[in-house]
Enzyme design. Structure first.
Site, short mmCIF file in Angstrom:
data_model
loop_
_atom_site.label_atom_id
_atom_site.label_comp_id
_atom_site.label_asym_id
_atom_site.label_seq_id
_atom_site.Cartn_x
_atom_site.Cartn_y
_atom_site.Cartn_z
N SER A 114 0.81 -1.21 0.00
CA SER A 114 0.00 0.00 0.00
C SER A 114 0.85 1.27 0.00
CB SER A 114 -0.89 -0.01 1.25
OG SER A 114 -1.56 1.22 1.41
N GLN A 136 0.87 -0.34 -4.74
CA GLN A 136 -0.51 0.16 -4.78
C GLN A 136 -0.50 1.67 -4.59
OE1 GLN A 136 -2.38 1.27 -1.70
NE2 GLN A 136 -3.91 2.09 -3.11
N TYR A 138 -2.38 5.25 -4.09
CA TYR A 138 -3.48 6.17 -3.81
C TYR A 138 -3.13 7.51 -4.43
CZ TYR A 138 -6.31 3.35 -0.65
OH TYR A 138 -7.14 2.40 -0.13
N THR A 164 -5.74 2.18 -7.13
CA THR A 164 -7.01 1.87 -6.48
C THR A 164 -8.05 2.92 -6.85
OG1 THR A 164 -5.89 0.72 -4.69
CG2 THR A 164 -8.13 1.48 -4.24
N ARG A 173 -17.66 3.84 8.13
CA ARG A 173 -17.41 2.48 8.61
C ARG A 173 -17.80 2.40 10.09
NH1 ARG A 173 -11.36 1.67 5.93
NH2 ARG A 173 -12.04 1.65 3.76
N LYS A 236 -7.63 -1.36 -9.60
CA LYS A 236 -8.21 -2.13 -8.51
C LYS A 236 -9.54 -1.51 -8.07
CE LYS A 236 -7.06 -3.72 -3.79
NZ LYS A 236 -7.84 -2.90 -2.86
N SER A 258 -13.02 -6.07 -7.39
CA SER A 258 -12.90 -5.90 -5.94
C SER A 258 -13.88 -4.85 -5.45
CB SER A 258 -11.46 -5.44 -5.62
OG SER A 258 -11.32 -5.04 -4.26
N HIS A 260 -13.03 -3.71 -2.34
CA HIS A 260 -12.18 -3.27 -1.23
C HIS A 260 -12.47 -4.08 0.05
CE1 HIS A 260 -9.36 0.23 -0.80
NE2 HIS A 260 -9.47 -0.05 0.48
N GLY A 293 -13.00 -11.91 0.24
CA GLY A 293 -13.61 -13.11 0.78
C GLY A 293 -12.91 -14.41 0.42
C1 FNR Z 1 -7.36 -2.96 2.82
N1 FNR Z 1 -7.44 -2.78 1.44
C2 FNR Z 1 -6.64 -1.82 0.85
N2 FNR Z 1 -6.66 -1.66 -0.51
C3 FNR Z 1 -5.87 -0.75 -1.11
O1 FNR Z 1 -5.91 -0.62 -2.33
N3 FNR Z 1 -5.04 0.04 -0.36
C4 FNR Z 1 -4.96 -0.05 1.00
O2 FNR Z 1 -4.20 0.66 1.64
C5 FNR Z 1 -5.81 -1.00 1.64
N4 FNR Z 1 -5.82 -1.11 2.99
C6 FNR Z 1 -6.55 -2.10 3.60
C7 FNR Z 1 -6.45 -2.27 4.97
C8 FNR Z 1 -7.13 -3.32 5.59
C9 FNR Z 1 -6.99 -3.50 7.07
C10 FNR Z 1 -7.92 -4.21 4.82
C11 FNR Z 1 -8.64 -5.36 5.45
C12 FNR Z 1 -8.03 -4.02 3.45
C13 FNR Z 1 -8.28 -3.69 0.61
C14 FNR Z 1 -7.52 -4.94 0.17
O3 FNR Z 1 -6.53 -4.66 -0.78
C15 FNR Z 1 -8.46 -5.97 -0.48
O4 FNR Z 1 -9.20 -5.36 -1.51
C16 FNR Z 1 -9.43 -6.63 0.51
O5 FNR Z 1 -8.87 -6.75 1.79
C17 FNR Z 1 -9.81 -8.01 -0.01
O6 FNR Z 1 -10.77 -8.60 0.80
P1 FNR Z 1 -10.45 -9.66 1.97
O7 FNR Z 1 -9.45 -10.66 1.43
O8 FNR Z 1 -9.93 -8.88 3.12
O9 FNR Z 1 -11.80 -10.27 2.21
C1 LAC Z 2 -8.67 0.90 4.07
C2 LAC Z 2 -7.89 1.87 3.23
C3 LAC Z 2 -6.71 2.44 3.84
O1 LAC Z 2 -9.43 0.13 3.48
O2 LAC Z 2 -7.63 1.32 1.99
O3 LAC Z 2 -8.60 0.95 5.31
#
Ligand code: FNR
Ligand code: LAC
Length: 371
Positions: A114, A136, A138, A164, A173, A236, A258, A260, A293
């Site tokens: 990330s 990745q 942002y 992303t 959230r 993504k 995705s 996310h 998932g």
């Molecule tokens: C994420 N995800 C995420 N995606 C991204 O593009 N940049 C990021 O910084 C983050 N940060 C992040 C933190 C946490 C704690 C989680 C759980 C997820 C999303 C991640 O890349 C992915 O899309 C999902 O986590 C996939 O789903 P599962 O495997 O957690 O069910």
């Molecule tokens: C998250 C961001 C940082 O899902 O991608 O927490």
């Protein structure tokens, strides 16, 4: 940080991993990881979507060896799964991203990191060594900062930019709000003080809501960024054939289907439900991946049968990191690989190429039994 290290003990069965670490992390970090947007409809949908597909195995298919190897964006890898980018690994275990990078490199799988990593992308690259890593991105409020991140990633040997698209603004959230962890400039990140997380919410201005930082972006951003780097782009956060076509028109080399991990638009469709339509739209023009998932070897199998080239792993990697740092991430990747290999053998498939659409059938409707 500073939790007990369990890397020498038993590694739990995959279905117990989450539970085994739930009380090892401070509750605010746990709710950050576990939580999704709103009331977490999409978090649940991502999992239940897998239960609507059943496997149709073949027997006596002469399986003497099982080969999990494939290529992602041309790079040979040892499994059709990769580590999805997740923020702030340093909040989970002192091994942080460099530990995850080492485990992934040793396993021969791709790892994506990330923009909001606790370690700098250069430190992660050094730990990853010969491993295949993706950065990745942002998009930053200032394009000069975006450009500098991309240039640094290219210079540090990342093989792709995963941009992303589903976070113009962070979603509401509930669980995170209850837990009290805020994604904002107060969480230290390794890539520099000028690197910002996406804006947290829209703010009221009279009768309208405005974003805290400029979020207006359209598909031309890909054209603009291709002037900055020769690295391939992976978009993504795509959930529709329409956006998939736009990604391909703007020269994306891949897309990750995705939502996310259910952390952005609550109520968005499950990733797996979107996969067939996206695969049909893209054909051979780009690589299609999925995340959201994926927990078991059979989830990988179902995703590949429905056309994904590989799948991303989000939360499970963080659970493994919390379990015992880098060694536990290595054991987790090995366990998932072993489970996938076993499922392939039982299903009569020797290689990734043999995982075809005929392997899955929809689970029959659970409606009232006919008389
Ligand atoms: C994420 N995800 C995420 N995606 C991204 O593009 N940049 C990021 O910084 C983050 N940060 C992040 C933190 C946490 C704690 C989680 C759980 C997820 C999303 C991640 O890349 C992915 O899309 C999902 O986590 C996939 O789903 P599962 O495997 O957690 O069910
Ligand atoms: C998250 C961001 C940082 O899902 O991608 O927490």
């Amino acid at each position: 940080v500073g939790m007990s290290d369990d890397s020498e003990g038993e590694f739990p069965p995959l279905s117990d991993l989450e539970r085994s670490v739930a009380d090892r992390l401070p509750p605010r970090i746990w709710s950050y990881i576990a939580g999704g947007a709103g009331e977490e409809r999409t978090v649940e949908a991502n999992r239940s979507a897998f239960r609507r597909w059943a496997l149709k195995p073949r027997v006596w298919a002469n399986v003497t060896t099982v080969d999990l190897g494939t290529r992602l964006l041309g790079a040979p890898v040892e499994a059709p799964f990769f580590i999805a980018p997740t923020a702030y690994h340093g909040e989970i275990h002192p091994d942080a991203e460099p530990g995850v990078a080492r485990a992934a490199a040793a396993a021969g799988v791709v790892a994506a990191f990330s923009t909001l990593s606790s370690a700098s992308l250069e430190t992660i690259a050094a730990a990853s060594g010969g491993g295949v890593r993706w950065f990745q991105l942002y998009l930053q409020p200032r394009f000069s900062v975006t450009r500098s991140l991309v240039e640094r990633a290219e210079h540090a040997g990342y093989a792709a930019i995963v941009i992303t698209a589903d976070v113009p603004v962070l979603a509401v959230r509930d669980r995170q709000a209850r837990g009290g962890f805020a994604i904002d400039g107060s969480v230290p990140v390794g890539n520099g003080a000028d690197v910002m997380p996406p804006p947290r919410a829209s703010e009221r201005e009279g009768s309208r809501y405005r974003l805290r930082a400029p979020a207006e972006t359209d598909w031309d951003i890909l054209d603009r960024l291709s002037g900055v780097t020769r690295l391939p782009f992976v978009v993504k956060g795509v959930l529709s054939a329409e956006d998939e076509r736009l990604a391909v028109e703007h020269a994306a080399a891949g897309v990750i289907v995705s939502n996310h991990g259910g952390r952005q638009l609550d109520g968005a469709r499950a990733s797996l439900d979107a996969l067939p339509e996206v695969v049909a739209a893209v054909g051979e023009r780009a690589e299609v991946y999925l995340d959201g998932g994926v927990r078991r070897g059979i989830d990988v199998l179902i995703s590949l049968a429905l056309g994904a080239r590989a799948v991303g792993l989000g939360r499970p990697v963080l659970w493994a990191l919390a379990h015992g740092g880098a060694p536990s991430v290595a054991r987790y990747l090995a366990a998932l690989g072993a489970e996938l290999a076993s499922a392939m053998e039982l299903a009569g498939r020797r290689s990734i190429a043999e995982i075809d659409r005929a392997l899955v059938v929809p689970v029959p409707d659970q409606g009232p039994a006919s008389p």
